[in-house]
Scaffold this active site. Structure first.
Site, PDB file in Angstrom:
ATOM      1  N   ASP A 103     -49.779 -31.290  53.745  1.00  0.00           N
ATOM      2  CA  ASP A 103     -49.814 -29.962  53.109  1.00  0.00           C
ATOM      3  C   ASP A 103     -50.221 -28.839  54.079  1.00  0.00           C
ATOM      4  OD1 ASP A 103     -52.416 -30.885  53.210  1.00  0.00           O
ATOM      5  OD2 ASP A 103     -52.913 -30.397  51.133  1.00  0.00           O
ATOM      6  N   SER A 156     -50.467 -35.571  51.268  1.00  0.00           N
ATOM      7  CA  SER A 156     -51.564 -34.942  52.005  1.00  0.00           C
ATOM      8  C   SER A 156     -52.766 -35.858  52.202  1.00  0.00           C
ATOM      9  CB  SER A 156     -51.965 -33.655  51.304  1.00  0.00           C
ATOM     10  OG  SER A 156     -50.815 -32.864  51.157  1.00  0.00           O
ATOM     11  N   ARG A 175     -46.794 -32.879  41.723  1.00  0.00           N
ATOM     12  CA  ARG A 175     -45.687 -32.034  41.297  1.00  0.00           C
ATOM     13  C   ARG A 175     -44.376 -32.507  41.865  1.00  0.00           C
ATOM     14  NH1 ARG A 175     -46.139 -26.477  43.112  1.00  0.00           N
ATOM     15  NH2 ARG A 175     -46.578 -27.597  45.023  1.00  0.00           N
TER      16      ARG A 175
HETATM   17 MG    MG Z   1     -52.305 -28.414  47.217  1.00  0.00          MG
END
Ligand code: MG
Ligand code: ADP
Length: 495
Positions: free
Chosen positions: A235, A155, A91
């Site tokens: 994250d 992450s 994203r």
């Molecule tokens: Mg996530």
């Protein structure tokens, strides 16, 4: 002790010996209280090993220092971009952080697909794609002419190095790399070197490299916009930050999504890899790698081994592979195939579809367990997999899903219990009140995961009062918050 009280209660056609056989196979996946305590103890030992300077090189739980030293104070403001890469979706976000007393955070985001061939192709292609998505997003918002600060939620296990200078202000402090020796650092972002890919990524030429450098190079290759990359965030850390923005007791971040990982605030004096004894630093535990030394082997089953062997990273992330969304469905699928071969399911007939890797999705575990009465849901899922099921089959499949999800939640709870107890002992307290910020679709959507995990933590660490707070988009918002603070500190430093 046998689960058969559940099975036997429902069973209509299966005889007692079949019920006993099923129970025998599921037995090793039902963790006793003693086992959970033992796992929690071993996890605690591995935390210590990761923190110690001498023991870290051979530790499986890497306990990576993040150089984030506290949680936000609410005075941050501005417009920021964030990238969230680390699992199912990639994203791009724009986040507006306002310091108008209401601590308002507004976000717009766009999900972009990362095709599988890019996840496993060359690193240059992957980062070119990321830069292209960013360009597309900025075009849409008509902000391509602005050079905005960007936080990159990446992450995967990264080691952050070259950190030798610290800035602090208020409750929040981040330590940055200072490349130049004069007081005008060229690079404000910690170098973040990817240690190893996890969770289905395998793109070449990235392991061992600084991901900020790779991102900057890709943007430079395009040449149609500029970005000020300010922070790289895991994250878990983003989730802790986001929840910490609202709840100052939040000093732990947990993810149970595609993968599983957690971070927490450790005393600097225990972080032997970083100089200094004052205050605390957030540690990205990379707890998914617990067990990679073999210390979970006595609790793993042949099904865990099969899932591991068929994964992109065999032998690695063994704890994660027993807990998270990328793997639970696969464990269930392996068990169903085994039971069918033994003649315990589907009249001994395996459908072609069930032989397909990944076909049994982890969301099915949620759907199947939400279905309290009719077992219709189970049958329709099985039908979709080309399996003709009887009522007994549905009950057995449901029981398998229950056992696997419960084990995952308990393991997660055993890890968390070790963390909260360590924090309590660090502070020399008889009792500790603490909040865990949590994100991840498995945690959020599975009907029982959170309850079972909470019960496990309560049972294993009775001296801690632990609140679990669901984060709203910890990775996106968290990256922006950290970037916001970094910018504030940077501006203060430039005056
Ligand atoms: Mg996530
Ligand atoms: P990420 O960890 O990649 O940021 P998510 O938190 O959305 O992403 O987690 C994605 C994982 O959640 C996938 O592995 C998927 O199998 C799992 N998942 C998706 N829907 C459900 C559901 N309804 N119940 C349980 N797990 C789910």
């Amino acid at each position: 002790m046998i689960a058969s009280h559940l099975l036997a209660y429902f069973f209509t056609e299966l005889n007692h010996s079949q019920v006993q056989r099923i129970d025998k196979y599921l037995y090793h996946m039902r963790l006793s209280d003693e086992t959970l305590q033992e796992i929690s103890n071993r996890f605690r030992k591995d935390m210590e090993k990761g923190l110690g300077a001498d023991t870290n090189p051979t530790a499986s739980v890497k306990m990576l220092p993040t150089f984030v030293r506290s949680t936000p104070d609410g005075t941050e403001e501005g417009n920021f971009l964030a990238l969230d890469l680390g699992g199912t979706n990639f994203r791009v976000l724009r986040v507006k952080v306002a310091d108008n007393g209401s601590k308002k955070v507004e976000m717009e985001n766009q999900i972009y697909a990362i095709p599988e061939d890019l996840m496993r192709g060359s690193g240059v292609q992957l980062f070119d794609h990321i830069a292209e998505c960013l360009a597309n997003f900025m075009d849409q918002l008509e902000i391509k002419d602005q050079k905005l600060p960007l936080g990159f939620t990446f992450s995967f296990p990264c080691s952050q190095t070259k950190l030798d200078e610290g800035w602090s202000q208020g409750r929040f402090e981040i330590q940055y790399s200072k490349v130049e020796t004069n007081y005008s650092p060229r690079s404000w972002v910690a170098e973040s070197v990817l240690v190893t890919w996890t969770k289905g990524f395998k793109s070449s030429g990235v392991e061992g490299r600084d991901v900020v450098g790779l991102l900057r190079e890709a943007i430079r290759r395009r040449g149609d916009f500029e970005i000020d990359v300010v922070a790289v965030v895991n994250d878990t850390v983003g989730t802790m930050m986001t929840c910490g923005y609202d709840d100052h007791n939040c000093e732990i971040g947990l993810i149970v999504g595609t993968g599983s990982n957690a971070c927490y605030m450790e005393e600097m004096k225990n972080v032997e890899l970083v100089d200094g004894d004052e205050g605390r630093m957030c540690i990205n535990m990379e707890w998914g790698a617990f067990g990679d030394s073999g210390c979970l082997d006595d609790f793993r089953t042949e099904f865990d081994a099969a899932v591991d062997e068929n994964s992109l990273n065999p032998g690695k992330q063994r704890f994660e592979k027993m807990i998270s969304g990328m793997y639970l469905g696969e464990i269930v699928r392996n068990i169903l195939i085994d039971f069918t071969k033994r003649g315990l399911l589907f009249r001994g007939r395996i459908s072609e579809r069930l032989k397909t890797r990944g076909i049994f999705e982890t969301k099915f575990l949620s759907q199947i367990e939400s279905d309290r009465l009719a077992l219709l849901q189970v049958r329709s899922i099985l039908q979709h997999l080309g399996l003709e099921s009887t009522c007994d089959d549905s009950i057995i499949v449901k029981e398998v899903c229950t056992v696997i999800a419960r084990r995952a939640a308990q393991l997660c709870g055993a890890g968390m219990a070790a963390v909260v107890d360590k924090i309590r002992e660090n502070r020399g307290l008889d009792s500790l009140k603490i909040t865990v910020g949590v994100d991840g679709t498995l945690y959020k959507l599975h009907p029982h995961f959170s309850t079972v995990m909470r019960e496990t933590v309560k049972q294993l660490s009775p001296k801690c009062e632990v609140t679990f707070l669901q984060s709203e988009d910890g990775s996106g918002k968290g990256a922006a918050l950290i970037t916001a603070v970094a910018c504030r500190i940077r501006e203060a430093g430039q005056h």
